[in-house]
Design an enzyme around this catalytic site. Structure first.
Site, PDB file in Angstrom:
ATOM      1  N   CYS A  53      -3.494 -19.395 -24.830  1.00  0.00           N
ATOM      2  CA  CYS A  53      -2.171 -19.544 -23.659  1.00  0.00           C
ATOM      3  C   CYS A  53      -2.791 -20.684 -22.756  1.00  0.00           C
ATOM      4  O   CYS A  53      -3.783 -20.717 -22.415  1.00  0.00           O
ATOM      5  CB  CYS A  53      -1.998 -18.145 -23.176  1.00  0.00           C
ATOM      6  N   ASP A  90      -1.993 -20.499 -19.618  1.00  0.00           N
ATOM      7  CA  ASP A  90      -2.539 -19.654 -18.580  1.00  0.00           C
ATOM      8  C   ASP A  90      -3.927 -19.980 -17.880  1.00  0.00           C
ATOM      9  O   ASP A  90      -5.013 -20.291 -18.738  1.00  0.00           O
ATOM     10  CB  ASP A  90      -3.030 -18.028 -18.699  1.00  0.00           C
ATOM     11  N   ARG A 111      -6.281 -18.935 -16.469  1.00  0.00           N
ATOM     12  CA  ARG A 111      -7.227 -18.059 -16.472  1.00  0.00           C
ATOM     13  C   ARG A 111      -8.015 -18.034 -17.699  1.00  0.00           C
ATOM     14  O   ARG A 111      -8.856 -17.244 -17.781  1.00  0.00           O
ATOM     15  CB  ARG A 111      -7.003 -16.789 -15.897  1.00  0.00           C
ATOM     16  N   HIS A 155      -4.086 -13.189 -24.579  1.00  0.00           N
ATOM     17  CA  HIS A 155      -4.741 -12.380 -23.418  1.00  0.00           C
ATOM     18  C   HIS A 155      -3.843 -11.323 -22.981  1.00  0.00           C
ATOM     19  O   HIS A 155      -2.395 -11.301 -22.641  1.00  0.00           O
ATOM     20  CB  HIS A 155      -5.141 -13.417 -22.214  1.00  0.00           C
ATOM     21  N   CYS A 195      -0.535 -11.372 -20.188  1.00  0.00           N
ATOM     22  CA  CYS A 195       0.219 -12.821 -20.476  1.00  0.00           C
ATOM     23  C   CYS A 195       1.763 -12.650 -19.892  1.00  0.00           C
ATOM     24  O   CYS A 195       2.608 -11.730 -20.124  1.00  0.00           O
ATOM     25  CB  CYS A 195      -0.024 -12.955 -21.962  1.00  0.00           C
TER      26      CYS A 195
END
Ligand code: CO
Length: 214
Positions: A42, A44, A46, A98, A101
């Site tokens: 992803c 993302d 993080r 994750h 998400c």
């Protein structure tokens, strides 16, 4: 200090640290790459592939998009996959989702977010496929977590449906495909144990047979 300046300073410090540990690091990497792993994760912020797996530049070929999707008409994903499998000849393809998400969460709701709704709709298809199981989970957090996992499983399956993967399985019995989920809460990766390889049996309508390779 502006954030971009922090990034440039951070880069200088990182180079110094790398060179201290291995003076030939950049010289070696400049000669080429031979990663054994393709990571589909992803976007993302993080979930950075190298950092959370303790790997260095050169070890993982990376493709990231919102909610780690494998969409059959996505030329970007297909190009990365084809290059990784047929040129770099990676041994493993990992789909890593994750918990928490935002893309998956958006797919569980009905709010419009704009252009991205069209991308998110593919996750809604995953929801529909597993509607019975998901709707039997009364705790909203547990249902959300489960959709994250099911979405990864479906992307692993979607990879197996591509002619890129099926031809590679036929010619060199590789790569292995894995489905993982990362937890932002504790930093740990969980293997969903939904791996597929050249021995995996697909329904006939998903088999993609190349007469030249037959
Ligand atoms: Co995400």
């Amino acid at each position: 200090m502006e954030i971009y300046q922090k990034l440039l300073d951070g880069n200088k410090a990182w180079v110094a640290k790398r060179l201290q540990e291995d003076p030939t690091f950049f010289e070696r990497l400049s000669k080429g790459q031979s990663p054994q792993v393709l990571w589909i994760g992803c976007s993302d912020s993080r979930v950075p592939a190298n950092e959370i797996t303790g790997t260095l530049p050169g070890e993982i070929f990376v493709h990231r998009n919102i909610a780690n999707m494998v969409i059959h008409t996505d030329m970007n994903m297909l190009s990365v996959l084809d290059y990784a499998v047929n040129v770099l000849k990676v041994r493993h393809v990992i789909v890593c989702g994750h918990y928490g998400c935002g893309g998956v969460q958006a797919a569980m709701g009905s709010q419009q977010f704009g252009l991205i709704d069209n991308w998110i709709r593919h996750i809604k298809d995953v929801y529909r496929l597993h509607e019975q199981e998901l709707e039997s989970i009364s705790d909203p957090q547990a249902r959300f977590d489960r959709l994250v996992e099911l979405n990864v499983m479906e992307q692993v399956f979607d990879l197996s449906k591509t002619s890129i993967i099926q031809n590679a399985w036929k010619t060199r019995q590789l790569p292995y495909i894995h489905g993982w989920v990362y937890s932002i809460k504790d930093g740990l990766i969980r293997d969903l144990k939904v791996s597929m390889d050249h021995t995996s049996k697909l329904p006939p309508y998903f088999r993609s047979e190349n007469p030249v390779l037959a």
